[in-house]
Design a protein around this motif. Structure first.
Motif, PDB file in Angstrom:
ATOM      1  N   GLN A   1       1.506   6.122 -26.075  1.00 33.34           N
ATOM      2  CA  GLN A   1       0.307   5.304 -25.927  1.00 33.34           C
ATOM      3  C   GLN A   1       0.678   3.823 -26.031  1.00 33.34           C
ATOM      4  OE1 GLN A   1      -2.791   6.321 -28.706  1.00 33.34           O
ATOM      5  NE2 GLN A   1      -3.964   4.461 -28.337  1.00 33.34           N
ATOM      6  N   GLY A   2       0.153   3.032 -25.069  1.00 30.10           N
ATOM      7  CA  GLY A   2       0.420   1.603 -25.070  1.00 30.10           C
ATOM      8  C   GLY A   2       1.664   1.195 -24.310  1.00 30.10           C
ATOM      9  N   GLN A   3       2.508   2.165 -23.947  1.00 27.97           N
ATOM     10  CA  GLN A   3       3.719   1.862 -23.169  1.00 27.97           C
ATOM     11  C   GLN A   3       3.328   1.411 -21.767  1.00 27.97           C
ATOM     12  OE1 GLN A   3       6.544   5.120 -23.305  1.00 27.97           O
ATOM     13  NE2 GLN A   3       7.423   4.569 -21.316  1.00 27.97           N
ATOM     14  N   LYS A   4       4.087   0.477 -21.189  1.00 23.72           N
ATOM     15  CA  LYS A   4       3.795  -0.005 -19.835  1.00 23.72           C
ATOM     16  C   LYS A   4       3.861   1.156 -18.858  1.00 23.72           C
ATOM     17  CE  LYS A   4       5.188  -3.373 -16.338  1.00 23.72           C
ATOM     18  NZ  LYS A   4       3.800  -3.811 -16.083  1.00 23.72           N
ATOM     19  N   ALA A   5       2.834   1.284 -18.021  1.00 18.81           N
ATOM     20  CA  ALA A   5       2.738   2.411 -17.085  1.00 18.81           C
ATOM     21  C   ALA A   5       3.523   2.090 -15.819  1.00 18.81           C
ATOM     22  CB  ALA A   5       1.279   2.694 -16.759  1.00 18.81           C
ATOM     23  N   THR A   6       4.622   2.794 -15.610  1.00 18.14           N
ATOM     24  CA  THR A   6       5.461   2.582 -14.424  1.00 18.14           C
ATOM     25  C   THR A   6       5.455   3.798 -13.500  1.00 18.14           C
ATOM     26  OG1 THR A   6       7.389   3.408 -15.644  1.00 18.14           O
ATOM     27  CG2 THR A   6       7.004   1.016 -15.657  1.00 18.14           C
ATOM     28  N   HIS A   7       5.029   4.955 -14.003  1.00 19.05           N
ATOM     29  CA  HIS A   7       5.058   6.198 -13.242  1.00 19.05           C
ATOM     30  C   HIS A   7       3.754   6.966 -13.439  1.00 19.05           C
ATOM     31  CE1 HIS A   7       9.326   5.229 -13.443  1.00 19.05           C
ATOM     32  NE2 HIS A   7       9.572   6.140 -12.534  1.00 19.05           N
ATOM     33  N   PHE A   8       3.488   7.891 -12.516  1.00 18.41           N
ATOM     34  CA  PHE A   8       2.455   8.901 -12.751  1.00 18.41           C
ATOM     35  C   PHE A   8       3.120  10.266 -12.709  1.00 18.41           C
ATOM     36  CE2 PHE A   8       2.470   8.124  -8.194  1.00 18.41           C
ATOM     37  CZ  PHE A   8       2.316   9.376  -7.611  1.00 18.41           C
TER      38      PHE A   8
ATOM     39  N   SER B   1       7.592  13.314 -11.991  1.00 18.80           N
ATOM     40  CA  SER B   1       7.061  11.954 -12.033  1.00 18.80           C
ATOM     41  C   SER B   1       7.445  11.196 -10.772  1.00 18.80           C
ATOM     42  CB  SER B   1       7.574  11.210 -13.267  1.00 18.80           C
ATOM     43  OG  SER B   1       8.982  11.031 -13.200  1.00 18.80           O
ATOM     44  N   TRP B   2       6.607  10.218 -10.457  1.00 23.83           N
ATOM     45  CA  TRP B   2       6.841   9.335  -9.321  1.00 23.83           C
ATOM     46  C   TRP B   2       6.608   7.899  -9.765  1.00 23.83           C
ATOM     47  CZ3 TRP B   2       4.324  13.955  -8.934  1.00 23.83           C
ATOM     48  CH2 TRP B   2       4.752  14.857  -7.943  1.00 23.83           C
ATOM     49  N   PRO B   3       7.341   6.940  -9.188  1.00 23.40           N
ATOM     50  CA  PRO B   3       7.037   5.535  -9.444  1.00 23.40           C
ATOM     51  C   PRO B   3       5.636   5.212  -8.919  1.00 23.40           C
ATOM     52  CG  PRO B   3       9.153   5.776  -8.305  1.00 23.40           C
ATOM     53  CD  PRO B   3       8.494   7.110  -8.269  1.00 23.40           C
ATOM     54  N   ASN B   4       4.923   4.328  -9.608  1.00 23.53           N
ATOM     55  CA  ASN B   4       3.564   3.993  -9.194  1.00 23.53           C
ATOM     56  C   ASN B   4       3.483   3.505  -7.756  1.00 23.53           C
ATOM     57  OD1 ASN B   4       2.311   4.702 -11.590  1.00 23.53           O
ATOM     58  ND2 ASN B   4       2.401   2.635 -12.456  1.00 23.53           N
ATOM     59  N   ASP B   5       4.540   2.836  -7.270  1.00 21.41           N
ATOM     60  CA  ASP B   5       4.449   2.269  -5.918  1.00 21.41           C
ATOM     61  C   ASP B   5       4.466   3.328  -4.820  1.00 21.41           C
ATOM     62  OD1 ASP B   5       7.085   3.083  -5.842  1.00 21.41           O
ATOM     63  OD2 ASP B   5       7.930   1.065  -5.794  1.00 21.41           O
ATOM     64  N   VAL B   6       4.764   4.583  -5.165  1.00 17.62           N
ATOM     65  CA  VAL B   6       4.744   5.668  -4.178  1.00 17.62           C
ATOM     66  C   VAL B   6       3.306   6.005  -3.768  1.00 17.62           C
ATOM     67  CG1 VAL B   6       5.173   8.155  -3.899  1.00 17.62           C
ATOM     68  CG2 VAL B   6       6.919   6.689  -4.917  1.00 17.62           C
ATOM     69  N   TRP B   7       2.370   5.861  -4.717  1.00 18.29           N
ATOM     70  CA  TRP B   7       1.033   6.400  -4.507  1.00 18.29           C
ATOM     71  C   TRP B   7       0.335   5.816  -3.274  1.00 18.29           C
ATOM     72  CZ3 TRP B   7      -1.303  10.581  -5.855  1.00 18.29           C
ATOM     73  CH2 TRP B   7      -2.670  10.701  -5.678  1.00 18.29           C
ATOM     74  N   GLY B   8       0.314   4.497  -3.161  1.00 12.17           N
ATOM     75  CA  GLY B   8      -0.416   3.864  -2.063  1.00 12.17           C
ATOM     76  C   GLY B   8       0.034   4.348  -0.703  1.00 12.17           C
ATOM     77  N   HIS B   9       1.336   4.451  -0.507  1.00 11.91           N
ATOM     78  CA  HIS B   9       1.863   4.864   0.790  1.00 11.91           C
ATOM     79  C   HIS B   9       1.447   6.290   1.121  1.00 11.91           C
ATOM     80  CE1 HIS B   9       4.619   5.552   4.116  1.00 11.91           C
ATOM     81  NE2 HIS B   9       5.104   6.599   3.469  1.00 11.91           N
ATOM     82  N   PHE B  10       1.573   7.181   0.167  1.00 10.95           N
ATOM     83  CA  PHE B  10       1.271   8.586   0.460  1.00 10.95           C
ATOM     84  C   PHE B  10      -0.218   8.844   0.610  1.00 10.95           C
ATOM     85  CE2 PHE B  10       5.669   9.173  -0.748  1.00 10.95           C
ATOM     86  CZ  PHE B  10       6.069  10.080   0.226  1.00 10.95           C
ATOM     87  N   VAL B  11      -1.028   8.069  -0.084  1.00 12.60           N
ATOM     88  CA  VAL B  11      -2.470   8.208   0.109  1.00 12.60           C
ATOM     89  C   VAL B  11      -2.858   7.783   1.523  1.00 12.60           C
ATOM     90  CG1 VAL B  11      -4.702   7.253  -0.587  1.00 12.60           C
ATOM     91  CG2 VAL B  11      -3.116   8.072  -2.311  1.00 12.60           C
ATOM     92  N   GLU B  12      -2.248   6.702   2.003  1.00  9.62           N
ATOM     93  CA  GLU B  12      -2.520   6.252   3.368  1.00  9.62           C
ATOM     94  C   GLU B  12      -2.143   7.329   4.379  1.00  9.62           C
ATOM     95  OE1 GLU B  12      -0.532   2.594   4.083  1.00  9.62           O
ATOM     96  OE2 GLU B  12      -1.594   1.516   2.490  1.00  9.62           O
ATOM     97  N   GLN B  13      -1.026   7.975   4.147  1.00  6.95           N
ATOM     98  CA  GLN B  13      -0.546   9.000   5.079  1.00  6.95           C
ATOM     99  C   GLN B  13      -1.270  10.332   4.902  1.00  6.95           C
ATOM    100  OE1 GLN B  13       1.767   8.225   7.479  1.00  6.95           O
ATOM    101  NE2 GLN B  13       1.536   6.146   6.654  1.00  6.95           N
ATOM    102  N   ASN B  14      -1.776  10.586   3.713  1.00  8.27           N
ATOM    103  CA  ASN B  14      -2.379  11.890   3.397  1.00  8.27           C
ATOM    104  C   ASN B  14      -3.665  11.678   2.609  1.00  8.27           C
ATOM    105  OD1 ASN B  14       0.109  13.658   4.159  1.00  8.27           O
ATOM    106  ND2 ASN B  14       0.918  12.102   2.772  1.00  8.27           N
ATOM    107  N   PRO B  15      -4.761  11.300   3.272  1.00  7.69           N
ATOM    108  CA  PRO B  15      -6.011  10.999   2.556  1.00  7.69           C
ATOM    109  C   PRO B  15      -6.501  12.155   1.680  1.00  7.69           C
ATOM    110  CG  PRO B  15      -6.155  10.289   4.848  1.00  7.69           C
ATOM    111  CD  PRO B  15      -4.881  11.073   4.725  1.00  7.69           C
ATOM    112  N   HIS B  16      -6.216  13.404   2.087  1.00  6.54           N
ATOM    113  CA  HIS B  16      -6.659  14.543   1.284  1.00  6.54           C
ATOM    114  C   HIS B  16      -6.013  14.540  -0.100  1.00  6.54           C
ATOM    115  CE1 HIS B  16      -3.026  15.812   3.439  1.00  6.54           C
ATOM    116  NE2 HIS B  16      -2.729  16.406   2.312  1.00  6.54           N
TER     117      HIS B  16
END
Length: 231
Positions: free
Chosen positions: A44-51, A107-122
């Motif tokens: 808790q409180g650690q900088k969030a770099t991954h999901f 786990s994935w780096p946070n910067d992965v999310w935006g790209h994959f959401v664009e490619q895979n809206p579902h």
């Protein structure tokens, strides 16, 4: 980093509509680790770099309140996303996931999310559904803690767990990960003494068995009646 076989995650609802090619690209950016019992995934409180995604096992997510009280805010089940601080518009993790059973997380780096959401809206739709269910459960727990007597809250918590993590046996339904009375106290905003008293009474009435670790619910209808204040 070893390549992750798509067959490990193909059956999970989160990835149900992804093509093999898209899934392989997503997995190429993923890391996998084993988490031993009582080990934390992050703090808790650690900088969030991954999901994260729980692939196997169970995690209990704790928070420490400003007053220093530790509470369990949720249990993470296989297939659940967690540590998704971006969805909460924050840059740190709001809780600490602790392994309640030997677990495997991806786990994935946070910067992965935006790209994959664009490619895979579902994928975004599935993730939002997960987050929505989590919020609904949180609201239910808040309402219970504000309006219900302790025994009803404990009964509701146990019913949720057997629905989410129950394994049917000859004598009832067993929660399939170690669950201490302290855990239940932290889930329901009460004390260990109170939960121990409630579980002892339930055991003597044949409602549950073995309340210290892997809890067996022997009489669900009676437990449901207690949850509704009809005990």
């Amino acid at each position: 980093m070893a390549e992750i076989d798509r067959s490990l995650v193909r059956a999970l609802p989160l990835f149900a509509n992804m093509t093999d090619e898209d899934l392989d690209r997503l997995l190429a950016r993923a890391s996998m680790r084993r988490v031993q019992i009582s080990e934390t995934v992050f703090e808790q409180g650690q900088k969030a770099t991954h999901f994260f995604l729980l692939l196997h096992g169970r995690l209990k997510v704790t928070q420490v309140t400003p007053e220093g009280q530790q509470i369990i805010v949720r249990v993470v089940h296989p297939g659940d996303l967690f540590g998704f601080a971006q969805a909460l518009q924050r840059d740190d993790y709001p809780g600490t996931p602790i392994a309640a059973a030997e677990s495997v997380v991806m786990s994935w780096p946070n910067d992965v999310w935006g790209h994959f959401v664009e490619q895979n809206p579902h994928l975004a739709v599935n993730a939002m559904r997960t987050i929505g269910q989590r919020l609904q459960e949180a609201h239910t727990r808040i309402r219970e803690m504000a309006t219900e007597e302790v025994e009803r809250r404990v009964a509701h918590a146990v019913l949720r767990l057997i629905d989410q993590a129950g394994r049917r046996e000859q004598d009832g339904v067993r929660i399939d990960f170690p669950l201490t009375r302290q855990d239940v106290a932290e889930m329901t905003g009460t004390t260990l003494h109170t939960v121990s008293r409630i579980f002892s009474a339930w055991e003597s009435q044949g409602i549950v068995k073995g309340g210290r670790q892997k809890l067996l619910v022997r009489d669900r209808p009676r437990l449901e009646a207690l949850a509704e204040g009809q005990g």
